[in-house]
Motif scaffolding. Structure first.
Motif, PDB file in Angstrom:
ATOM      1  N   THR A 192     -52.928  -1.009  29.707  1.00 25.06           N
ATOM      2  CA  THR A 192     -51.864  -0.586  29.425  1.00 25.06           C
ATOM      3  C   THR A 192     -50.638  -1.307  29.537  1.00 25.06           C
ATOM      4  OG1 THR A 192     -52.898   1.580  29.904  1.00 25.06           O
ATOM      5  CG2 THR A 192     -50.418   1.634  29.528  1.00 25.06           C
ATOM      6  N   ILE A 193     -49.783  -1.400  28.510  1.00 29.44           N
ATOM      7  CA  ILE A 193     -48.509  -2.153  28.765  1.00 29.44           C
ATOM      8  C   ILE A 193     -47.270  -1.175  28.877  1.00 29.44           C
ATOM      9  CG2 ILE A 193     -46.938  -3.741  27.525  1.00 29.44           C
ATOM     10  CD1 ILE A 193     -49.384  -4.921  26.165  1.00 29.44           C
ATOM     11  N   THR A 194     -46.461  -1.479  29.897  1.00 28.18           N
ATOM     12  CA  THR A 194     -45.166  -0.556  29.776  1.00 28.18           C
ATOM     13  C   THR A 194     -43.961  -1.568  29.511  1.00 28.18           C
ATOM     14  OG1 THR A 194     -44.982  -0.556  32.072  1.00 28.18           O
ATOM     15  CG2 THR A 194     -46.195   1.083  31.294  1.00 28.18           C
ATOM     16  N   ILE A 195     -43.222  -1.077  28.707  1.00 32.45           N
ATOM     17  CA  ILE A 195     -41.982  -2.163  28.438  1.00 32.45           C
ATOM     18  C   ILE A 195     -40.715  -1.003  28.711  1.00 32.45           C
ATOM     19  CG2 ILE A 195     -40.746  -3.169  26.560  1.00 32.45           C
ATOM     20  CD1 ILE A 195     -43.567  -3.389  25.159  1.00 32.45           C
ATOM     21  N   PHE A 240     -41.421  -6.279  31.697  1.00 37.34           N
ATOM     22  CA  PHE A 240     -42.810  -5.914  30.799  1.00 37.34           C
ATOM     23  C   PHE A 240     -44.076  -5.914  31.867  1.00 37.34           C
ATOM     24  CE2 PHE A 240     -46.784  -7.851  29.475  1.00 37.34           C
ATOM     25  CZ  PHE A 240     -46.926  -7.426  28.196  1.00 37.34           C
ATOM     26  N   GLU A 241     -44.919  -4.756  31.815  1.00 39.16           N
ATOM     27  CA  GLU A 241     -45.930  -4.571  33.037  1.00 39.16           C
ATOM     28  C   GLU A 241     -47.152  -4.419  32.120  1.00 39.16           C
ATOM     29  OE1 GLU A 241     -43.174  -2.377  36.297  1.00 39.16           O
ATOM     30  OE2 GLU A 241     -44.375  -1.094  34.876  1.00 39.16           O
ATOM     31  N   TRP A 242     -48.328  -5.205  32.757  1.00 35.09           N
ATOM     32  CA  TRP A 242     -49.585  -5.039  32.183  1.00 35.09           C
ATOM     33  C   TRP A 242     -50.391  -4.365  33.162  1.00 35.09           C
ATOM     34  CZ3 TRP A 242     -52.882  -4.602  28.567  1.00 35.09           C
ATOM     35  CH2 TRP A 242     -54.328  -5.075  28.765  1.00 35.09           C
ATOM     36  N   PRO A 269     -49.476  -3.053  38.634  1.00 35.74           N
ATOM     37  CA  PRO A 269     -49.337  -3.786  37.386  1.00 35.74           C
ATOM     38  C   PRO A 269     -48.925  -5.190  37.821  1.00 35.74           C
ATOM     39  CG  PRO A 269     -47.336  -2.678  37.808  1.00 35.74           C
ATOM     40  CD  PRO A 269     -48.262  -2.196  38.866  1.00 35.74           C
ATOM     41  N   LYS A 286     -46.385  -7.550  36.809  1.00 34.00           N
ATOM     42  CA  LYS A 286     -45.006  -7.293  36.358  1.00 34.00           C
ATOM     43  C   LYS A 286     -44.191  -8.734  36.023  1.00 34.00           C
ATOM     44  CE  LYS A 286     -40.843  -4.472  37.322  1.00 34.00           C
ATOM     45  NZ  LYS A 286     -40.290  -3.387  38.261  1.00 34.00           N
TER      46      LYS A 286
END
Length: 73
Positions: A33-36, A41-43, A51, A53
């Motif tokens: 999951t990627i959060t922006i 940007f975090e994977w 994550p 980061k």
């Protein structure tokens, strides 16, 4: 070849107020999951609690370096 599914959860809000979340599945299993957000940007690999980061400047440098070393695709 692996089949990838990418799902987007795009909130109707300015980034930073609510993160944008992108979920990636490979052959029916969660790849990550990627959060922006405004700040980073975090994977999150599947089953990860923390994550990877990257701030935006670091992300920019990393992507540019990758494509300089590996050619553009």
């Amino acid at each position: 070849m692996a089949k990838h599914n990418v799902y987007l959860n795009l909130p109707w809000a300015e980034l930073g107020k609510a993160d944008t979340i992108i979920t990636i599945d490979e052959d029916g299993k969660r790849l990550g999951t990627i959060t922006i957000s405004k700040g980073a940007f975090e994977w999150y690999p599947s089953n990860a609690k923390q994550p990877y980061k990257l701030g935006w400047k670091t992300f920019d440098r990393m992507i540019k370096k990758h494509f300089e070393n590996n050619g553009k695709s």
